[in-house]
Design an enzyme around this catalytic site. Structure first.
Site, PDB file in Angstrom:
ATOM      1  N   ASP A   1      -8.290   3.590   1.457  1.00  0.00           N
ATOM      2  CA  ASP A   1      -7.330   4.004   2.480  1.00  0.00           C
ATOM      3  C   ASP A   1      -8.065   4.511   3.718  1.00  0.00           C
ATOM      4  O   ASP A   1      -8.772   5.522   3.647  1.00  0.00           O
ATOM      5  CB  ASP A   1      -6.455   5.122   1.892  1.00  0.00           C
ATOM      6  CG  ASP A   1      -5.272   5.465   2.776  1.00  0.00           C
ATOM      7  OD1 ASP A   1      -5.273   5.035   3.954  1.00  0.00           O
ATOM      8  OD2 ASP A   1      -4.366   6.157   2.291  1.00  0.00           O
TER       9      ASP A   1
ATOM     10  N   ARG B   1      -3.270  -0.549   5.562  1.00  0.00           N
ATOM     11  CA  ARG B   1      -3.880  -1.628   4.769  1.00  0.00           C
ATOM     12  C   ARG B   1      -2.998  -2.847   4.576  1.00  0.00           C
ATOM     13  O   ARG B   1      -3.447  -3.983   4.777  1.00  0.00           O
ATOM     14  CB  ARG B   1      -4.299  -1.079   3.398  1.00  0.00           C
ATOM     15  CG  ARG B   1      -5.423  -0.080   3.476  1.00  0.00           C
ATOM     16  CD  ARG B   1      -5.582   0.679   2.186  1.00  0.00           C
ATOM     17  NE  ARG B   1      -4.438   1.549   1.940  1.00  0.00           N
ATOM     18  CZ  ARG B   1      -4.210   2.208   0.820  1.00  0.00           C
ATOM     19  NH1 ARG B   1      -5.046   2.076  -0.184  1.00  0.00           N
ATOM     20  NH2 ARG B   1      -3.150   2.990   0.696  1.00  0.00           N
TER      21      ARG B   1
ATOM     22  N   CYS C   1       0.859  -1.183   0.000  1.00  0.00           N
ATOM     23  CA  CYS C   1       0.000   0.000   0.000  1.00  0.00           C
ATOM     24  C   CYS C   1       0.893   1.230   0.000  1.00  0.00           C
ATOM     25  O   CYS C   1       2.057   1.149  -0.402  1.00  0.00           O
ATOM     26  CB  CYS C   1      -0.973  -0.030   1.190  1.00  0.00           C
ATOM     27  SG  CYS C   1      -0.173   0.017   2.810  1.00  0.00           S
TER      28      CYS C   1
END
Ligand code: 4NP
Length: 155
Positions: free
Chosen positions: A126, A17, A11
């Site tokens: 996100d 994440r 990420c």
């Protein structure tokens, strides 16, 4: 090079994440009795050396998964030959990875949710700038991906 799958989740910051994806995948692989190498990284370097975001740690802990010992790192060109698969959490991460990939890259590069039937082309959103509820959504998404990956890799 062994045939053992080596999966890297990527990420932006490697604190929200992708550590959750790593944690979900570790548990799914263990439950399935599959031996694989699992790691995560970020395209950015802001959080290198830091543990996951406290909200990510708490979300994983609520699912019985301890990700508190993970440390953020930035993706490296060597990752493209060290790993068999690299999964981007969103389209920008995928574009950044494509740009970074060396000509001798052997890893298969894909968007993570492309692995989940019906979720192709979608991003794992996100959660960094939102509230805690976003982290529950992240966990749901990365768990679905981990389950789908187990099904694919054990075929
Ligand atoms: P992640 O979330 O990419 O899921 O780890 C973010 C973490 C940090 C930042 C952005 C996204 N940041 O801008 O610092």
């Amino acid at each position: 090079m062994t045939s053992k799958p080596a999966l890297l989740f990527v990420c932006l910051g490697n604190i929200c994440r992708s550590p959750l994806a790593e944690g979900a995948m570790r548990v799914a692989a263990k439950d399935a009795g599959l031996d694989m190498h699992i790691d995560s990284a970020g395209t950015g370097a802001w959080h290198v050396g830091n543990p996951p975001d406290s909200r990510a740690i708490a979300t994983a802990r609520g699912k019985g998964v301890d990700i508190s010992g993970l440390q953020a790192r930035q993706v490296d060109v060597a990752d493209f030959t060290r790993f068999t698969h690299i999964f981007a959490l969103d389209a920008q991460n995928l574009a950044d990875l494509r740009q970074l990939a060396p000509t001798d890259a052997t890893a298969e590069l894909a968007l993570l949710l492309d692995m989940v039937p019906g979720r192709e082309g979608q991003a794992v959103a996100d959660p960094y700038y939102g509230d805690e509820s976003g982290f529950a959504v992240t966990w749901r998404d990365v768990s679905a991906a981990a389950d789908a990956l187990i099904a694919r890799l054990s075929r």
